[in-house]
Motif scaffolding. Structure first.
Motif, PDB file in Angstrom:
ATOM      1  N   LEU A   1       3.805 -33.630  20.951  1.00  0.00           N
ATOM      2  CA  LEU A   1       4.310 -32.452  20.258  1.00  0.00           C
ATOM      3  C   LEU A   1       4.688 -32.811  18.830  1.00  0.00           C
ATOM      4  N   TYR A   2       4.958 -34.099  18.624  1.00  0.00           N
ATOM      5  CA  TYR A   2       5.457 -34.502  17.314  1.00  0.00           C
ATOM      6  C   TYR A   2       4.471 -35.376  16.539  1.00  0.00           C
ATOM      7  N   PHE A   3       3.618 -36.059  17.286  1.00  0.00           N
ATOM      8  CA  PHE A   3       2.653 -36.936  16.626  1.00  0.00           C
ATOM      9  C   PHE A   3       1.300 -36.730  17.291  1.00  0.00           C
ATOM     10  N   SER A   4       0.317 -36.517  16.469  1.00  0.00           N
ATOM     11  CA  SER A   4      -0.957 -36.105  17.034  1.00  0.00           C
ATOM     12  C   SER A   4      -1.731 -37.243  17.682  1.00  0.00           C
ATOM     13  N   SER A   5      -1.305 -38.457  17.465  1.00  0.00           N
ATOM     14  CA  SER A   5      -1.969 -39.590  18.118  1.00  0.00           C
ATOM     15  C   SER A   5      -1.083 -40.821  18.016  1.00  0.00           C
ATOM     16  N   LYS A   6      -1.464 -41.831  18.754  1.00  0.00           N
ATOM     17  CA  LYS A   6      -0.713 -43.083  18.707  1.00  0.00           C
ATOM     18  C   LYS A   6      -0.721 -43.621  17.279  1.00  0.00           C
TER      19      LYS A   6
ATOM     20  N   GLU B   1      -0.954 -41.951  14.488  1.00  0.00           N
ATOM     21  CA  GLU B   1      -0.041 -41.191  13.631  1.00  0.00           C
ATOM     22  C   GLU B   1       1.400 -41.572  13.894  1.00  0.00           C
ATOM     23  N   LEU B   2       1.706 -41.808  15.153  1.00  0.00           N
ATOM     24  CA  LEU B   2       3.059 -42.249  15.484  1.00  0.00           C
ATOM     25  C   LEU B   2       3.368 -43.555  14.776  1.00  0.00           C
ATOM     26  N   PHE B   3       2.412 -44.455  14.849  1.00  0.00           N
ATOM     27  CA  PHE B   3       2.608 -45.754  14.210  1.00  0.00           C
ATOM     28  C   PHE B   3       2.838 -45.587  12.709  1.00  0.00           C
ATOM     29  N   LYS B   4       1.995 -44.784  12.096  1.00  0.00           N
ATOM     30  CA  LYS B   4       2.143 -44.585  10.655  1.00  0.00           C
ATOM     31  C   LYS B   4       3.504 -43.980  10.329  1.00  0.00           C
ATOM     32  N   ALA B   5       3.895 -42.999  11.128  1.00  0.00           N
ATOM     33  CA  ALA B   5       5.193 -42.358  10.884  1.00  0.00           C
ATOM     34  C   ALA B   5       6.320 -43.363  11.016  1.00  0.00           C
ATOM     35  N   VAL B   6       6.201 -44.228  12.027  1.00  0.00           N
ATOM     36  CA  VAL B   6       7.234 -45.242  12.224  1.00  0.00           C
ATOM     37  C   VAL B   6       7.381 -46.085  10.959  1.00  0.00           C
ATOM     38  N   VAL B   7       6.251 -46.528  10.463  1.00  0.00           N
ATOM     39  CA  VAL B   7       6.306 -47.384   9.280  1.00  0.00           C
ATOM     40  C   VAL B   7       6.827 -46.604   8.079  1.00  0.00           C
ATOM     41  N   ARG B   8       6.282 -45.439   7.871  1.00  0.00           N
ATOM     42  CA  ARG B   8       6.665 -44.685   6.680  1.00  0.00           C
ATOM     43  C   ARG B   8       8.129 -44.285   6.696  1.00  0.00           C
ATOM     44  N   GLU B   9       8.586 -43.796   7.850  1.00  0.00           N
ATOM     45  CA  GLU B   9       9.981 -43.379   7.930  1.00  0.00           C
ATOM     46  C   GLU B   9      10.919 -44.564   7.783  1.00  0.00           C
ATOM     47  N   SER B  10      10.463 -45.714   8.269  1.00  0.00           N
ATOM     48  CA  SER B  10      11.329 -46.885   8.192  1.00  0.00           C
ATOM     49  C   SER B  10      11.469 -47.364   6.769  1.00  0.00           C
ATOM     50  N   ILE B  11      10.411 -47.184   6.021  1.00  0.00           N
ATOM     51  CA  ILE B  11      10.390 -47.729   4.679  1.00  0.00           C
ATOM     52  C   ILE B  11      11.326 -46.995   3.739  1.00  0.00           C
ATOM     53  N   VAL B  12      11.430 -45.725   3.920  1.00  0.00           N
ATOM     54  CA  VAL B  12      12.185 -44.891   2.981  1.00  0.00           C
ATOM     55  C   VAL B  12      13.497 -45.510   2.499  1.00  0.00           C
TER      56      VAL B  12
ATOM     57  N   LEU C   1       5.530 -56.206  11.770  1.00  0.00           N
ATOM     58  CA  LEU C   1       4.580 -55.167  12.115  1.00  0.00           C
ATOM     59  C   LEU C   1       3.439 -55.125  11.107  1.00  0.00           C
ATOM     60  N   MET C   2       3.778 -55.131   9.851  1.00  0.00           N
ATOM     61  CA  MET C   2       2.728 -55.018   8.842  1.00  0.00           C
ATOM     62  C   MET C   2       1.883 -56.289   8.771  1.00  0.00           C
ATOM     63  N   THR C   3       2.529 -57.402   8.974  1.00  0.00           N
ATOM     64  CA  THR C   3       1.756 -58.642   8.992  1.00  0.00           C
ATOM     65  C   THR C   3       0.710 -58.588  10.100  1.00  0.00           C
ATOM     66  N   ALA C   4       1.139 -58.115  11.250  1.00  0.00           N
ATOM     67  CA  ALA C   4       0.237 -58.120  12.392  1.00  0.00           C
ATOM     68  C   ALA C   4      -0.843 -57.052  12.294  1.00  0.00           C
ATOM     69  N   GLU C   5      -0.495 -55.897  11.750  1.00  0.00           N
ATOM     70  CA  GLU C   5      -1.402 -54.760  11.867  1.00  0.00           C
ATOM     71  C   GLU C   5      -2.054 -54.323  10.557  1.00  0.00           C
ATOM     72  N   ALA C   6      -1.735 -54.989   9.487  1.00  0.00           N
ATOM     73  CA  ALA C   6      -2.289 -54.546   8.199  1.00  0.00           C
ATOM     74  C   ALA C   6      -3.807 -54.426   8.262  1.00  0.00           C
ATOM     75  N   GLY C   7      -4.425 -55.391   8.903  1.00  0.00           N
ATOM     76  CA  GLY C   7      -5.883 -55.363   8.964  1.00  0.00           C
ATOM     77  C   GLY C   7      -6.432 -54.173   9.714  1.00  0.00           C
ATOM     78  N   ASN C   8      -5.666 -53.687  10.672  1.00  0.00           N
ATOM     79  CA  ASN C   8      -6.137 -52.559  11.462  1.00  0.00           C
ATOM     80  C   ASN C   8      -5.778 -51.205  10.837  1.00  0.00           C
ATOM     81  N   PHE C   9      -4.880 -51.215   9.859  1.00  0.00           N
ATOM     82  CA  PHE C   9      -4.438 -49.959   9.243  1.00  0.00           C
ATOM     83  C   PHE C   9      -4.435 -50.095   7.724  1.00  0.00           C
ATOM     84  N   PRO C  10      -5.619 -50.108   7.143  1.00  0.00           N
ATOM     85  CA  PRO C  10      -5.712 -50.381   5.705  1.00  0.00           C
ATOM     86  C   PRO C  10      -4.921 -49.400   4.856  1.00  0.00           C
ATOM     87  N   GLU C  11      -5.015 -48.131   5.174  1.00  0.00           N
ATOM     88  CA  GLU C  11      -4.303 -47.169   4.342  1.00  0.00           C
ATOM     89  C   GLU C  11      -2.794 -47.379   4.430  1.00  0.00           C
ATOM     90  N   LEU C  12      -2.366 -47.683   5.675  1.00  0.00           N
ATOM     91  CA  LEU C  12      -0.942 -47.919   5.862  1.00  0.00           C
ATOM     92  C   LEU C  12      -0.526 -49.182   5.107  1.00  0.00           C
TER      93      LEU C  12
END
Lengths: 213, 213, 213, 213
Positions: free
Chosen positions: A54-59, A61-72, A115-126
């Motif tokens: 209901l809040y995140f359209s996919s896993k 997107e959830l991941f991206k939101a987690v990172v983005r919201e955390s960064i603020v 998180l970013m160290t581990a997943e940067a390669g899989n989420f280039p835009e993030l």
DNA sequence: TATGAATGAGTGTTCATTCAT
DNA sequence: GATGAATGAACACTCATTCAT
């Protein structure tokens, strides 16, 4: 852009529960993106798996939101702190780093670098987003601090492109240690010792007059 | 027979394991453990998926083997180098770190820290193994170097438990950068600059007589 | 057909090792067709997996060969025994069943009924073969025995189509018990008791003058 | 909504397990455990493969559930029937066996003996369970019947440990025949003849006054 | 004849995603 | 909004089969 309080990524719901992001951050940090099960995230947040959608359209997107919201909240305070500070460079560096550790290193936000160290390669835009919003901004912050010190004759001349990243590296590593269970394990009560030692080492490498400590 | 393209079945059993480990390391580093597909690893190694199971009984065992086989040759050289060295501490530190970077940082082995950072939580026993065989051993190595310098009056007294990890942190971070596409991205040709700068900073923080550089 | 010693199924090799069939029978009986691994069969026979394919073109062919080869020696003796026998029906029945048990029930051939029970549905042609060569032939044998007894006035009149199968059922069951580890388990030393009891029960149900025993 | 064909998602959770067990029993009986594909079971039950895992954590657990759930209703009725019966032993035996055949032999539960015969070796614990809950209980039931007949002077003295298993063997075999396509094939319409004949034979072997039939 | 490394189709199992309620 | 049963694509792992030696 024109709305000062609205981040650039779109919120789907204004009341998007922070609990979901909190729970997700915990799992993503602990297990990585791929190994995290939405079932577990949902259970941790006390909702059903369907509710996540209901809040995140996919896993993803959830991941991206987690990172983005955390960064603020990460860097705002430190930036204004430096701008207003009037003391000498040693005190400023100590203050910034100690505050950083208290606010970020000691909180669950410390999981972000892992998180970013581990997943940067899989989420280039993030990764790009993180690079711009955290890494670049953080380094600019340190560069500002150094420039200020040089201008005040407290810090030696140095390459201001290279220095910040090298200077900050141990701080980042300390955050990684916290979340790499077993690897480079540091007892929580010892982290404070590492922090002081790190600050001391860093200052020795940049100050013209070495600190006494 | 005379065909220049070796048929599939002619590969030797002895050569296989290392080819598989090489391919697996690439994938694990690039995508993480969970997101790595054995199909892809096999394809990279030029074999079928089933062949992987002739050499490693499971994905997990393959992962462990990748980590274990990668690090064994890592630290021996540096250890004996330090033991035999007769020059001063600055030269030794420069030599050790430069060599390390050439042998490890510049090779695909540099992916290991990222791998362990990301997956330590999912493989506690492996993390323990890595901690003991790599981290602890590496820190002991640096501690030995420092102790030697202190005895020779070239390095100041310091906490030898804390110092190695802080001192080495930027080197580790440099390896992480290499494999965190996009995050902390450093153009390969600039890494050399970071290496020299790092060595300079590190030396300044420990040497009694600052280096000139 | 015209060659009296050549069974109808084709031998691929005259020297086809009996060891392979023996080992295969053991595994097929113990685990069933699908759950039996050729690796294990080969290991039991002391050869490599590839060797199996020198003698049998597929797992299915091996299975068929196992069944067919096992069946050969099953019924010949008993048939001629009955033809030549001159004593009374009770003695003949006792003799046939006791001999049967000693030669078949106590040997590994006793595994065949279990095998066919389990796999008949998956091997229709084999089931047909077994039906004709073992079941039908065995029932005809018993029918012959009964007919002989009726002619001699020792056995009551009865439906000779139904009787053999019912009469023989407990004997078949005893063979199944031997290979159904845990189900209907009968201690080996007790099987003899079951055999005697079974013969007694069977005779009581067909003889005009009950046996004393 | 008003559509007569229920959409897939409308099935009730309560009804599912039994549908799955029914479909699974069919396949396990027909092909054996190893050769049964969960895809096929799911398709037979009208669900997807994943749905099976909502109810059974593995193929093995599904198999165990099939066996366990199948036998629960098997023996209760017969036990109470015997306890309350007031007629003579011949009538009782006829009634019990006829009822048994109608309720079990003619239903799909008749596949259980074949299943256990084939797979007992692969599922020792399940075999033990089956042995205790079905075999032992069934034999005790027959022993009770015999003891009652002996007490009433209708049945001759005999070893009550051996007799039940031998007496019941043909009934078990009849169930095996039903599911051993091709082996011992009996046309369904003839099974009734076998049943009567079997009962007659059994009675002749135990009754003091032979039945007339 | 015998080997055993290699293959790849097949299947058990997981889990992100959907959707009627 | 919230649920959770259901889905099915994806992937780890197995094993019958092949074939150069």
């Amino acid at each position: 852009m024109s709305c000062p309080f609205k981040p650039r990524w779109e919120r789907r719901k204004d009341a998007r529960p922070q609990e979901l992001l909190d729970a997700a951050l915990d799992h993503f940090v602990a297990r990585g993106f791929a190994a995290t099960r939405l079932d577990d995230v949902a259970k941790s947040a006390g909702v059903s798996k369907g509710t996540l959608y209901l809040y995140f359209s996919s896993k993803e997107e959830l991941f991206k939101a987690v990172v983005r919201e955390s960064i603020v909240p990460l860097l705002g305070e430190a930036e204004s702190l430096i701008e207003q500070y009037e003391g000498n460079s040693e005190e400023l560096f100590r203050l910034v780093m100690t505050t950083w550790w208290e606010n970020v290193g000691a909180s669950k936000l410390s999981g972000l670098p892992k998180l970013m160290t581990a997943e940067a390669g899989n989420f280039p835009e993030l990764a790009k987003f993180y690079q711009e919003e955290v890494v670049d901004r953080g380094e600019k912050l340190v560069a500002t601090m150094l420039k200020r010190g040089i201008a005040r004759g407290e810090i030696r001349e140095m390459d201001l492109e290279l220095a910040p990243r090298i200077l900050v590296a141990p701080m980042i590593m300390m955050m990684l240690w916290k979340h790499s269970n077993g690897v480079c394990f540091v007892e929580p009560e010892k982290l404070g010792g590492y922090l002081d030692f790190y600050i001391d080492m860093a200052l020795r490498s940049v100050l013209i007059d070495k600190p006494i400590n």
